[in-house]
Design a protein around this motif. Structure first.
Motif, PDB file in Angstrom:
ATOM      1  N   LEU A 541       0.807  -1.223   0.000  1.00  0.00           N
ATOM      2  CA  LEU A 541       0.000   0.000   0.000  1.00  0.00           C
ATOM      3  C   LEU A 541       0.837   1.269   0.000  1.00  0.00           C
ATOM      4  N   ASP A 586      -6.875   5.196   3.755  1.00  0.00           N
ATOM      5  CA  ASP A 586      -6.277   3.923   4.151  1.00  0.00           C
ATOM      6  C   ASP A 586      -6.006   3.913   5.642  1.00  0.00           C
ATOM      7  N   ARG A 685      -6.670   0.387  -4.563  1.00  0.00           N
ATOM      8  CA  ARG A 685      -6.060  -0.757  -3.887  1.00  0.00           C
ATOM      9  C   ARG A 685      -6.306  -2.000  -4.736  1.00  0.00           C
TER      10      ARG A 685
END
Length: 1133
Positions: A541, A586, A685
């Motif tokens: 990420l 996130d 993502r």
């Protein structure tokens, strides 16, 4: 006299006492408003030559007035009454009440005044000196002027009494002045005795000294006090001797300390000690306010009679010792101690002052009321504070607080108790601000501080303020945790939980009625945090900046690489920006290293982050820390909802029902590498799933950057398909997708493409919406070195190897010695060596981006690790070539070894199958085409000239590695390709290389090469062409070729005597002129076969040819096999 006046000081001896009281019903606020205006007239100048000081009281016990002869400043000489009167009908009653008040102090009053508010009419027009009428409390502008007139009248009476009693009238009998308790003792005494007369004289001298002091005549007062001391000492009149000594001390104090000794506690205005105009004339003996006379001789006399500062204290001690002889003089003794202490405080003689105060503590005043006890202890506390004994002061203030809630009080004053307890805190080095306890070592006695805090908790609970109890108990637990025993910790926390069940604790500031603010108490020790570390996002990420945009965000840093002058500041470290980024939307993590100092399990509820800078959604956590856990990692998470710079300011907890906001700025012991991080805009993502199982093996490198990994076991040369499903699990569209691969760790040389794929199909689905997925196929093809080890070759001799792959009719069979059976490898160690598993590791990198993050130039990477365990399939233990029979083809001899435990079949192109049992070795001959090395592309040109990796491999690897291995096993149905790449040595490669001189032989216009039979009819002319192509860099020639026919009987006998069977049409010698580079030439001829049979043509160079300087391999011509038949050859035969 039972009630002492603790506010008295030595200079009060020079004041006259005026009582101000209400008559009837007067509003309290209006009364004190007028009282303050009256009290502002604290001194009055009399005829510009004298001044009189006034002390006002709104409450004074009549019994104290009875001691007025003993000390005249205790005598009420003036009365000012304040009343309200609405109508004239009320006036008679008001006047009567005023008269009744005067009767109370009638024995000592010099004058009195009545201030009437609210009355109007005829009565107000009466001219009376003792009554003043005002229409209202607001319309009374001349109150101060009337008070001054009133004070002047008092002074006139005072002066007259002084003159009357100071005059020596020898003929008159001096009355005996006495205190109330002495009157019964003097009944029946001989009034004519010398002793009695001296007593009367001494007491009167002392009395006159008091009057002189009140009248402002300091010199006369000193003289009279000295005379009184001598007279009273002679007759052992100790009570009055003590009074005379105290008067002498007071006069001396007034002389030495014109600013007074009361300090801030009395609140007296400085105008008391302000001197008059020194230029004005004074009558003889008159004094200024600072005790300095204009007459120099008088000043010298006064200085002579005045006590020194040291003598003042000694005389005070003596006077107090005399007072102590009389039980009924306890109040006088106590007040004298207080006055001495104030003097010693100015002299900064604290230890001697404490002796006086210690004496005052033990003075018995009889049965005191609870209120009087509280007042006594409070004054003692203030006096100890005055001399700098802060802890002693706090002790007595705490005693006073406990006295407020004594069991004997019907209605305990818990509010007063709480207020006094708060005032004791500074004396015990205690503050209600927890920040004061985070700096340095602990100050004060912890045991006493804990006792005091417990009392504050109890008092606030009895006050009915549970929030206050929770705050003090929280403060106790936070600041005194290190000093609490395990049992005490348990008891305090249980009490706190009981309180917070009714009133939870928070971070609000509690303001008390008197304005005192109690700051919040965050539980920074429950648990104790040792370090705070902002964690980077998981590898999959983490955002990456496009390289071309990196320069846009470079800050204006210092141009110096290193500076030795760096001031390391923990606060600056906290503000330092961290070198990674968080992403909007996130989940971000902050790791805290905490430990539980409590002897039991600590439950922390609702623990989350405190941030600033961007909108941040903290996701609280609940944790349970074991008893005395030691360092314990705790991860707090949250989601930034906007982009920008975010600062982690601290954390919040809920422990024992108390909510705490713990800021890192208030925790200097917490280690942190920075709390400021950039939040970039949202990015998509990507999640991947694979058709192969996840890897559970150990990698040979750090796998921290891998998002996922797969593991597979393949035979060398085998191909496996890996299906990857990519799913968009974020909230942003995936707009771009790139895929790259890299072999990260291998000691083996990999031939060909290890990983290959086609990405166009996947890219056609972009942009990929949230929730959508796309499938991608990756081919895993392992092709390592197939060569065997030298130690195996000792068992693989030519005479022991059978050959597969050569036709029975081939003349090459003669080179080898055939053998029926095969010979397996003899040693078990060789088996083990050939069963060694090799490892290939590679990483597939998926680079993708989209959304607002893509606009800012950010992308993400998803890495898939591919771990392949490569088992050996076949080994080429030896590779060689047979003598060339053709210029275009060649035979490779391969010694093939099966190291597996399974039977396998080896298939070669245009060859029969070879079956190898486990650990068996056999030889195979494979026909391959020769090639020109120079025609192959260079490494730096490969990617340009060959877009297909397979094409490049086939061109470069000689088109001879298409040997397919089929492994036949009940549980295994697998196949692969084995290549001799990496096995060929230089000699073999030379044999495989096309000679620079290429020879082509055509029979009847058809190429004729190895194992190709040209058919013809007996008696027909057969054309023969020899073509030479020069691919070398130099010219070749001239050359001469001889064509010799022969027959081979296949038994080792060759017949060259064929003059009757073959004849040449023309010459059997071909001449070739010079051939330049990249040019070719053709020689033509013809021959005639006279009978049937198989004939061979041997084309040789003449020995005197100029080309003999060139290598022999350049002049290898193919052998020609011609079959002469009676009938013409069938088409297609």
């Amino acid at each position: 006299m039972s009630v002492p006046d603790y506010m008295q000081c030595a200079e009060d001896h020079q004041t006259v006492l005026v009582v101000v009281q209400p008559v009837g019903i007067v509003p309290e606020d209006q009364f004190f408003k007028i009282y303050k205006r009256i009290a502002s007239v604290s001194q009055v100048n009399i005829r510009d030559s004298q001044r009189i000081l006034i002390r006002y009281r709104h409450h004074y016990l009549p019994e104290n007035n009875e001691w007025g002869d003993f000390q005249t400043h205790r005598k009420v000489v003036g009365l000012i009454s304040i009343t309200t009167c609405a109508t004239s009908k009320e006036w008679p009653q008001t006047a009567e009440r005023f008269h009744g008040q005067k009767e109370v102090y009638s024995s000592t009053l010099y004058d009195s005044r009545l201030l009437v508010f609210g009355l109007s009419g005829e009565i107000t027009e009466q001219q009376r000196t003792d009554v003043a009428f005002y229409p209202s409390f607001e319309e009374c502008s001349d109150v101060e002027k009337r008070v001054e007139d009133f004070v002047e009248s008092i002074y006139i009476v005072l002066e007259s009494k002084r003159l009357d009693r100071a005059t020596d009238k020898s003929g008159d009998k001096i009355p005996l002045l006495c205190v109330p308790f002495e009157k019964k003792d003097f009944v029946g005494l001989d009034t004519d005795s010398r002793h009695y007369k001296k007593r009367c004289q001494g007491r009167m001298r002392k009395h006159v000294g008091d009057l002189c002091l009140q009248a402002g005549m300091l010199q006369d007062a000193l003289v009279h006090y000295h005379m009184a001391v001598e007279l009273l000492r002679g007759v052992n009149d100790f009570l009055w001797l003590g009074a005379a000594l105290e008067g002498l001390c007071s006069a001396s104090v007034i002389f030495h300390y014109p600013g007074g000794t009361a300090g801030k506690m009395m609140g007296r205005k400085q105008s008391i000690s302000q001197p008059l105009d020194a230029g004005k004339r004074h009558r003889a003996g008159a004094l200024t306010t600072n005790g300095i006379s204009a007459d120099t001789s008088t000043e010298i006399g006064r200085a002579k009679n005045c006590l020194s500062p040291e003598d003042i204290i000694e005389k005070y001690k003596e006077a107090i010792s005399y007072y102590g002889k009389y039980k009924n003089a306890g109040v006088i003794e106590l007040e004298a101690c207080v006055k001495a202490v104030r003097v010693l405080a100015i002299q900064k003689r604290a230890r001697e002052a404490s002796d006086f105060l210690q004496n005052a503590v033990y003075i018995n005043l009889g049965q005191l009321s609870e209120e009087e006890k509280i007042q006594r202890y409070s004054i003692l506390s203030e006096l100890y504070e005055l001399i700098g004994f802060h802890r002693k002061s706090a002790f007595f203030k705490r005693v006073a607080a406990m006295q407020c809630v004594a069991p004997t009080i019907p209605e305990p004053g818990w509010r007063a108790c709480y207020k006094l307890l708060l005032e004791t805190l500074p004396g015990y080095s205690l503050s209600l601000d927890p920040k004061d306890f985070s700096k340095g070592t602990h100050r004060g006695w912890a045991a006493v501080q804990m006792r005091l805090l417990h009392e504050l908790v109890y008092a606030s609970r009895r006050m009915g303020n549970p929030a206050l109890s929770v705050r003090h108990l929280s403060f106790l637990l936070q600041t005194m945790l290190d000093f609490l025993s395990d049992q005490e910790k348990k008891e305090v926390t249980q009490s706190l939980e009981n309180y917070t069940s009714k009133c939870p604790g928070g971070m609000e500031i509690i303001t008390l009625p008197d304005g005192l603010k109690l700051p919040p108490v965050p539980f920074t020790k429950l648990p104790i945090v040792r370090s705070v570390k902002l964690l980077n996002l998981p590898v999959s990420l983490r955002p990456h900046k496009v390289k071309g945009l990196l320069g846009q965000n470079i800050s204006n840093a210092s141009p110096f690489i290193y500076s030795p002058i760096i001031m390391h500041n923990r606060g600056e470290e906290r503000c330092k920006k961290i070198d990674f980024q968080w992403v909007q939307g996130d989940v971000c993590e902050v790791q805290l290293m905490v430990y539980n100092p409590m002897p039991y399990e600590l439950r922390v509820e609702n623990m989350g982050l405190l941030t600033s800078g961007v909108e941040f959604e903290s996701l609280p956590a609940a944790l349970s820390l074991p008893a005395e856990s030691g360092l314990y990692p705790v991860t707090l998470v949250g989601v930034p909802r906007t982009a920008g710079n975010i600062t982690v300011n601290g954390y919040h907890t809920s422990v024992f029902g108390v909510t705490s906001d713990c800021l890192l700025d208030g925790l200097p012991s917490v280690k942190t590498s920075g709390c400021l991080v950039e939040v970039i805009p949202a990015l998509p993502r990507l999640q991947l799933q694979t058709s192969l199982p996840r890897s559970g093996t150990l990698w040979s490198f750090c796998v921290g950057f891998l998002s996922s990994s797969v593991s597979v076991q393949l035979f060398n040369g085998e191909t496996q398909q890996l299906t990857i499903t990519l799913e968009n699990i974020g909230s942003e569209d995936i707009e771009t997708l790139e895929l790259t691969s890299k072999i990260v760790s291998t000691k083996e040389k990999v031939f060909g493409e290890f990983l290959s794929w086609e990405l166009d199909e996947a890219l056609s689905h972009l942009p990929l919406k949230p929730g959508q997925s796309v499938t991608l196929t990756v081919n895993i093809k392992v092709k390592l070195d197939f060569s065997g080890q030298e130690n195996l070759l000792q068992d693989l001799n030519d005479d022991g190897i059978s050959v597969t792959g050569l036709p029975i009719s081939s003349p090459l069979r003669q080179v080898l010695k055939p053998r029926a059976e095969t010979k397996p490898v003899g040693s078990e160690s060789s088996k083990a060596e050939y069963s060694h598993i090799k490892t290939l590791e590679a990483v597939l990198n998926f680079k993708y981006s989209g959304g607002a993050g893509k606009v800012e130039g950010y992308y993400r990477e998803l890495s898939l690790g591919v771990h392949v365990d490569v088992e050996p399939s076949v080994f080429f233990t030896r590779v060689s070539t047979l003598p060339a029979t053709s210029t275009r083809h060649c035979h490779l001899l391969l010694d093939i070894f099966n190291p597996t435990e399974h039977e396998l079949t080896v298939r070669a192109k245009n060859n029969q199958d070879l079956v190898l049992h486990a650990s068996e070795c056999q030889r195979m001959a494979i026909q391959v085409d020769k090639f020109d090395f120079e025609s192959l592309p260079q490494p730096d040109q490969e990617s340009i000239r060959f877009s297909n990796p397979k094409q490049l491999e086939e061109e470069r690897q000689h088109l001879f590695h298409a040997a397919v291995l089929n492994h036949v096993h009940p549980s295994l149905r697998r196949c692969g390709e084995a290549s001799v790449e990496g096995v060929l040595n230089q000699l073999v490669l030379e044999h495989l290389q096309l000679a620079p001189l290429q020879w082509d032989v055509l029979v009847n216009k058809k190429p004729c090469d190895c194992d190709v039979i040209a058919d013809c009819k007996v008696g027909d002319a057969v054309s023969l062409e020899v073509k030479l192509t020069n691919r070398s860099k130099n010219s070749v020639g001239p050359l001469a070729l001889n064509v010799v026919p022969y027959q081979d009987y296949q038994n080792g006998v060759q017949n060259y005597d064929l003059e009757d069977g073959v004849t040449f049409i023309g010459s059997n010698t071909f001449y070739i002129d010079t051939v330049k580079p990249n040019e070719s030439t053709v020689c033509e001829g013809a021959l005639l076969f006279l009978y049937t049979g198989d004939f061979y043509l041997s084309i040789k160079f003449q020995d005197d040819s100029a080309g003999r300087e060139l290598p022999l391999a350049w002049f290898t011509l193919p052998s020609v096999h011609i079959r002469a038949l009676d009938t013409p050859p069938q088409a297609g035969a």
